[in-house]
Scaffold this active site. Sequence first.
Site, PDB file in Angstrom:
ATOM      1  N   ARG A  76      -7.707  11.177  -6.483  1.00 37.99           N
ATOM      2  CA  ARG A  76      -8.822  10.063  -5.926  1.00 37.99           C
ATOM      3  C   ARG A  76      -9.971  10.534  -6.300  1.00 37.99           C
ATOM      4  O   ARG A  76     -11.245  10.042  -6.588  1.00 37.99           O
ATOM      5  CB  ARG A  76      -8.104   9.109  -4.660  1.00 37.99           C
ATOM      6  CG  ARG A  76      -9.828   8.939  -3.845  1.00 37.99           C
ATOM      7  CD  ARG A  76      -9.777   7.367  -4.278  1.00 37.99           C
ATOM      8  NE  ARG A  76     -10.934   6.682  -3.206  1.00 37.99           N
ATOM      9  CZ  ARG A  76     -12.226   7.119  -3.170  1.00 37.99           C
ATOM     10  NH1 ARG A  76     -12.469   8.040  -4.441  1.00 37.99           N
ATOM     11  NH2 ARG A  76     -13.187   6.561  -2.868  1.00 37.99           N
ATOM     12  N   TYR A 125     -14.497 -13.218  -0.290  1.00 40.44           N
ATOM     13  CA  TYR A 125     -15.129 -11.932  -0.618  1.00 40.44           C
ATOM     14  C   TYR A 125     -16.334 -11.813  -1.104  1.00 40.44           C
ATOM     15  O   TYR A 125     -17.511 -11.061  -1.206  1.00 40.44           O
ATOM     16  CB  TYR A 125     -14.224 -10.829  -1.376  1.00 40.44           C
ATOM     17  CG  TYR A 125     -13.314  -9.876  -0.681  1.00 40.44           C
ATOM     18  CD1 TYR A 125     -13.073  -9.158   0.442  1.00 40.44           C
ATOM     19  CD2 TYR A 125     -11.938 -10.528   0.022  1.00 40.44           C
ATOM     20  CE1 TYR A 125     -12.545  -8.153   1.652  1.00 40.44           C
ATOM     21  CE2 TYR A 125     -10.968 -10.058   0.757  1.00 40.44           C
ATOM     22  CZ  TYR A 125     -11.516  -8.988   1.317  1.00 40.44           C
ATOM     23  OH  TYR A 125     -10.345  -8.686   2.538  1.00 40.44           O
ATOM     24  N   ARG A 166      -3.599   6.332   0.726  1.00 37.73           N
ATOM     25  CA  ARG A 166      -5.070   7.593   1.623  1.00 37.73           C
ATOM     26  C   ARG A 166      -3.371   8.501   2.535  1.00 37.73           C
ATOM     27  O   ARG A 166      -4.092   9.493   2.461  1.00 37.73           O
ATOM     28  CB  ARG A 166      -5.711   6.860   1.708  1.00 37.73           C
ATOM     29  CG  ARG A 166      -7.171   6.913   1.274  1.00 37.73           C
ATOM     30  CD  ARG A 166      -8.085   6.386   1.870  1.00 37.73           C
ATOM     31  NE  ARG A 166      -7.840   4.848   2.020  1.00 37.73           N
ATOM     32  CZ  ARG A 166      -8.747   4.599   3.126  1.00 37.73           C
ATOM     33  NH1 ARG A 166     -10.200   4.947   2.731  1.00 37.73           N
ATOM     34  NH2 ARG A 166      -8.937   2.786   3.043  1.00 37.73           N
ATOM     35  N   ASP A 220      -6.333  -3.588  -7.736  1.00 40.17           N
ATOM     36  CA  ASP A 220      -7.037  -3.828  -6.460  1.00 40.17           C
ATOM     37  C   ASP A 220      -7.069  -5.003  -6.443  1.00 40.17           C
ATOM     38  O   ASP A 220      -7.610  -5.779  -8.018  1.00 40.17           O
ATOM     39  CB  ASP A 220      -8.668  -3.365  -5.753  1.00 40.17           C
ATOM     40  CG  ASP A 220      -9.043  -4.049  -4.358  1.00 40.17           C
ATOM     41  OD1 ASP A 220      -8.870  -3.306  -3.247  1.00 40.17           O
ATOM     42  OD2 ASP A 220      -9.527  -4.672  -4.420  1.00 40.17           O
ATOM     43  N   ARG A 224       1.224  -1.513  -0.121  1.00 38.29           N
ATOM     44  CA  ARG A 224      -0.117  -0.213   0.476  1.00 38.29           C
ATOM     45  C   ARG A 224       1.188   1.002  -0.278  1.00 38.29           C
ATOM     46  O   ARG A 224       0.526   2.023   0.480  1.00 38.29           O
ATOM     47  CB  ARG A 224      -0.548   0.128   1.317  1.00 38.29           C
ATOM     48  CG  ARG A 224      -2.490  -1.274   1.148  1.00 38.29           C
ATOM     49  CD  ARG A 224      -3.420  -0.450   0.431  1.00 38.29           C
ATOM     50  NE  ARG A 224      -4.421  -1.686   0.043  1.00 38.29           N
ATOM     51  CZ  ARG A 224      -5.286  -1.837   0.888  1.00 38.29           C
ATOM     52  NH1 ARG A 224      -5.690  -1.449   1.785  1.00 38.29           N
ATOM     53  NH2 ARG A 224      -5.948  -3.026   0.813  1.00 38.29           N
TER      54      ARG A 224
HETATM   55  O1  1CP Z   1      -0.039   0.437  -3.308  1.00 34.37           O
HETATM   56  C1  1CP Z   1      -0.130  -0.661  -2.542  1.00 34.37           C
HETATM   57  O2  1CP Z   1      -0.663  -1.672  -2.230  1.00 34.37           O
HETATM   58  C2  1CP Z   1      -1.248  -1.140  -4.624  1.00 34.37           C
HETATM   59  C3  1CP Z   1      -2.210  -1.403  -4.687  1.00 34.37           C
HETATM   60  C4  1CP Z   1      -3.243  -2.433  -3.955  1.00 34.37           C
HETATM   61  C5  1CP Z   1      -3.088  -4.148  -3.561  1.00 34.37           C
HETATM   62  C6  1CP Z   1      -2.180  -4.155  -3.468  1.00 34.37           C
HETATM   63  C7  1CP Z   1      -4.780  -1.646  -3.640  1.00 34.37           C
HETATM   64  C8  1CP Z   1      -5.312  -0.914  -3.206  1.00 34.37           C
HETATM   65  N1  1CP Z   1      -5.216  -3.004  -3.044  1.00 34.37           N
HETATM   66  C9  1CP Z   1      -4.310  -4.405  -2.526  1.00 34.37           C
HETATM   67  C10 1CP Z   1      -4.542  -5.350  -2.337  1.00 34.37           C
HETATM   68  C11 1CP Z   1      -5.804  -5.288  -2.058  1.00 34.37           C
HETATM   69  N2  1CP Z   1      -7.287  -5.237  -1.455  1.00 34.37           N
HETATM   70  C12 1CP Z   1      -5.841  -7.022  -0.528  1.00 34.37           C
HETATM   71  C13 1CP Z   1      -4.381  -7.754  -0.449  1.00 34.37           C
HETATM   72  C14 1CP Z   1      -3.229  -6.885   1.028  1.00 34.37           C
HETATM   73  C15 1CP Z   1      -4.024  -6.224   1.885  1.00 34.37           C
HETATM   74  O3  1CP Z   1      -4.000  -7.499   2.413  1.00 34.37           O
HETATM   75  O4  1CP Z   1      -4.221  -5.223   2.619  1.00 34.37           O
HETATM   76  C16 1CP Z   1      -7.039  -6.678  -0.296  1.00 34.37           C
HETATM   77  C17 1CP Z   1      -7.503  -7.660   1.457  1.00 34.37           C
HETATM   78  C18 1CP Z   1      -8.416  -5.882  -1.246  1.00 34.37           C
HETATM   79  C19 1CP Z   1      -9.530  -5.439  -0.472  1.00 34.37           C
HETATM   80  C20 1CP Z   1     -10.112  -4.345  -0.323  1.00 34.37           C
HETATM   81  N3  1CP Z   1      -9.571  -3.574  -0.857  1.00 34.37           N
HETATM   82  C21 1CP Z   1      -9.905  -3.491   1.182  1.00 34.37           C
HETATM   83  C22 1CP Z   1      -9.859  -4.304   2.507  1.00 34.37           C
HETATM   84  C23 1CP Z   1     -11.190  -4.665   2.557  1.00 34.37           C
HETATM   85  C24 1CP Z   1     -11.840  -5.433   4.303  1.00 34.37           C
HETATM   86  O5  1CP Z   1     -11.601  -4.832   4.909  1.00 34.37           O
HETATM   87  O6  1CP Z   1     -11.403  -7.127   3.804  1.00 34.37           O
HETATM   88  C25 1CP Z   1      -9.625  -1.754   0.711  1.00 34.37           C
HETATM   89  C26 1CP Z   1     -10.935  -0.968   1.710  1.00 34.37           C
HETATM   90  C27 1CP Z   1      -9.987  -1.950  -0.411  1.00 34.37           C
HETATM   91  C28 1CP Z   1     -10.083  -0.412  -1.439  1.00 34.37           C
HETATM   92  C29 1CP Z   1      -8.462  -0.174  -1.828  1.00 34.37           C
HETATM   93  N4  1CP Z   1      -7.724  -1.068  -2.158  1.00 34.37           N
HETATM   94  C30 1CP Z   1      -6.266   0.116  -2.470  1.00 34.37           C
HETATM   95  C31 1CP Z   1      -6.501   1.050  -2.188  1.00 34.37           C
HETATM   96  C32 1CP Z   1      -5.671   2.113  -1.812  1.00 34.37           C
HETATM   97  C33 1CP Z   1      -7.947   0.944  -1.616  1.00 34.37           C
HETATM   98  C34 1CP Z   1      -8.646   2.052  -0.460  1.00 34.37           C
HETATM   99  C35 1CP Z   1      -9.328   2.983  -1.263  1.00 34.37           C
HETATM  100  C36 1CP Z   1      -9.422   4.624  -1.275  1.00 34.37           C
HETATM  101  O7  1CP Z   1      -8.543   4.430  -1.650  1.00 34.37           O
HETATM  102  O8  1CP Z   1     -10.718   5.038  -0.502  1.00 34.37           O
END
Ligand code: 1CP
Length: 360
Positions: free
Chosen positions: A43, A157, A34, A80, A30
């Site tokens: 965003r 999911y 944000r 994502d 990540r």
């Molecule tokens: O910088 C990076 O790492 C690249 C971008 C990236 C990656 C690799 C994002 C952007 N998401 C992911 C993978 C991801 N997405 C995972 C695996 C890694 C981890 O465990 O963090 C998972 C479980 C998700 C699912 C997901 N997407 C969640 C979690 C939901 C939950 O409660 O289980 C969320 C909040 C997201 C949205 C998301 N994805 C990425 C960002 C920056 C965001 C936030 C969205 C925003 O901008 O508001």
Amino acid sequence: MAVMSPLMNDCFLRALRRQPVQRTPVWLMRQAGRYLPEYRRVRERAGSFMRLCTTPELACEVTLQPLERFRLDAAILFSDILTLPDAMGLGLEFVEGEGPRFQKPLRQISDIDQLPIPDPERELRYVTDTVRLVRRHLSGRVPLIGFSGSPWTLATYMVEGGGSRDFRRVKGLLYEYPRAAHALLSKLAEAVALYLDAQIAAGVDAIMVFDTWGGVLSAAHYRQFALAYAQRALEGVRRRGGEAPVPAILFTKGGGQWLEAMAASGYDALGLDWTADLGEARRRVGHRVALQGNLDPLVLYAPEAVIRTEVKQILQQFGPGSGHVFNLGHGVDPGVDPARVGCLVDAVHEFSPLFHQEGP
Ligand code: 1CP
């Protein structure tokens, strides 16, 4: 096929292959997100998270943002893990303040039979277009990491309909309808393999599989339903791939107890969360795989002196020699001050050469 340009900084790829390096490479899960004000601006411009992911110019811009600020050794594609189930027809939406949700979660066994396996160059074209665009912009500065969720983590999911606390529905599926669970995971392993293969063809230099929820399973279920299908996905990629496959990383949150099994799965490197002792992990599996991790992400809320001490401790735990990629044990928290991230990255640059004096 992507045009290959020689990499100027290949220490990340060398460490994954456990070849000598002059310092420990560092990137952060990540790293685009944000906590960066410039991310929040793009965003907002995109209007929604999905618009950001599906617009290659914007996804490319945020992929590169952390590299402008910090001396990172790899870029990770901005996307994502849930875009793949979206392409399988589940209808992904991000509800403000609530996280991801599927409009059409899997609710019946027959939903599984009807799931299509997407053609990534069609339904996920925006991802491969982003890869090609990022590659052009990087022009060999650092390697680019492509990724997918693991079949098991994607299944959680898809069955729960979004994030979950107890995984009741998906665990119910495993216990009551194991054949249907296997059918779903087989399909996902094939979809993940095709998806990763398309990212490789578009130019990513390494791949990472996120098994964020592997650690919620019993040991037996982890092997049968999580690891077996993460392995099958990789075998699918390797069967399709060319002569020199790109290195592959498997990250399992809560996987510290199963390292030996993970190390035998064919992945080149294992991503560890912060609960594992890196030195012990190296003794257990470091002769087979590289290790990535594993600073507690919440250390980034501590003062800089503490961050520097904790970085040093992680480097000391792994000890001298190659085979370590510095990372957090999970993603950067959205409330973190970017200056603290800079402090972490600088500390890895400052302290790690000591551990590689036999380097090239
Ligand atoms: O910088 C990076 O790492 C690249 C971008 C990236 C990656 C690799 C994002 C952007 N998401 C992911 C993978 C991801 N997405 C995972 C695996 C890694 C981890 O465990 O963090 C998972 C479980 C998700 C699912 C997901 N997407 C969640 C979690 C939901 C939950 O409660 O289980 C969320 C909040 C997201 C949205 C998301 N994805 C990425 C960002 C920056 C965001 C936030 C969205 C925003 O901008 O508001």
